[in-house]
Design an enzyme around this catalytic site. Sequence first.
Site, PDB file in Angstrom:
ATOM      1  CG  ASP A  14     -17.459  25.874  16.462  1.00  0.00           C
ATOM      2  OD1 ASP A  14     -17.204  26.527  17.493  1.00  0.00           O
ATOM      3  OD2 ASP A  14     -18.230  24.897  16.441  1.00  0.00           O
ATOM      4  NE  ARG A  95     -20.962  18.257   6.452  1.00  0.00           N
ATOM      5  CZ  ARG A  95     -21.908  19.100   6.830  1.00  0.00           C
ATOM      6  NH1 ARG A  95     -22.875  19.431   6.000  1.00  0.00           N
ATOM      7  NH2 ARG A  95     -21.893  19.630   8.028  1.00  0.00           N
ATOM      8  CG  ASP A 124     -20.971  16.108   8.927  1.00  0.00           C
ATOM      9  OD1 ASP A 124     -21.480  15.366   8.057  1.00  0.00           O
ATOM     10  OD2 ASP A 124     -21.643  16.823   9.685  1.00  0.00           O
ATOM     11  CB  SER A 175     -25.252  20.445  16.748  1.00  0.00           C
ATOM     12  OG  SER A 175     -24.570  20.248  15.532  1.00  0.00           O
TER      13      SER A 175
END
Length: 398
Positions: A14, A95, A124, A175
């Site tokens: 991605d 994050r 996220d 994921s």
Amino acid sequence: MTDRVVLAYSGGLDTSVGIGWLQDATGKEVIALAVDVGQGGENMDDIRQRALDCGAVEAIVVDAKDEFANDFVMPALKANALYQKRYPLVSALSRPVIAKHLARVARELGADSVSHGCTGKGNDQVRFESAVAALAPELSSIAPIRDLALTRDKAIVYAEEKGLPIKQSKKNSYSIDKNVWGRTVETGPLEDPWAAPLDDVWEYTQNPDHGLAAEDVTITFTEGIPTAINGASVTPLEAIAQLNTLAGAHGVGRVDIMEDRLVGIKSREIYEVPAALTLINAHEELENLVLERDLGRYKRKLEADWANLVYDGLWFSDLKSSLDAFFEHSQKHVSGDVRVNLFAGQAVVTGRQSAQSLYDFDLATYDTGDTFDQSHAKGFIELWSLPSKISAKRNATS
Ligand code: ARG
């Protein structure tokens, strides 16, 4: 000068496709930033080279492993942070450190925006963008997968058309997000909340049922921070890495929960957090030995608030930093040793000792030598229950 955007780059499909996609859609030059938070796997130099091969004008790798452990995980340990009482905030902690470097690099290299590969359905995106907003309010955030509708199928076609050097094109059913504090797994067969996790879900932990003999580990804390494992000095990062291996071998730290995301969705999540759960168990138990009762009770209430704030992306908020100050102050006496028995998926505390201990044998013992004057208890209870007694009488008549 051409506008520039700094992309949080993982090396996966991605974000690799995201480089060209961002360039095409916005006309900005893309700077790729890969932040090492202990996710393991690929060599960071290979990831850096891939970003350049995918068209980034610059690719930067930051080793943030110690910074992550010291400045992001340790505050979480001091707060015994567990979202919904079970999830040690693995992704929610990484994050903000990634966002911090995004904002720093954007300022240093004159970019006007930052970018990440999150979808519009998760937490996220909120964490990245809220953190950047708090640190560098002049920057804007672009999320190609969400804002430019970059789906996985489109990404594969794009990568093939442009001949991008990305190996992984087969459908990836889970994921996964990883760092030194743990591993998160979602989607694929897990989307059925009734379906038990398949064996292929696990990576940081062994099957708890594989017959490994029980093992003790002694963790030494200094003001709330792990400073030795079995008597050998460690940094926070080393403590976490060693306990992932030790406790992971016993299958400690497997979590399977229905989770409430900030965006309102309920989601089925699997976590592997051997070091996190071992450390939080041990740290909490040391606190039970050394914290004055009311401080302990109050702290436990604030812990849940801290976990919710961090889960919800408010790491760089005024309330969160004020709570940190409280927790920091509370750790002054949280020094000592905790012995944890690792066995069959459990990390069970079997001993604790501290020079700061508030445990008084002479008060607690039922043997001779008891210094607790039991005659005081009668009057204490009389006054303690007086309000209940008075209102009970009133309630009986009205
Ligand atoms: N549900 C967890 C959280 O919100 C894990 C998220 C993992 N992120 C990911 N992109 N796979 O913290």
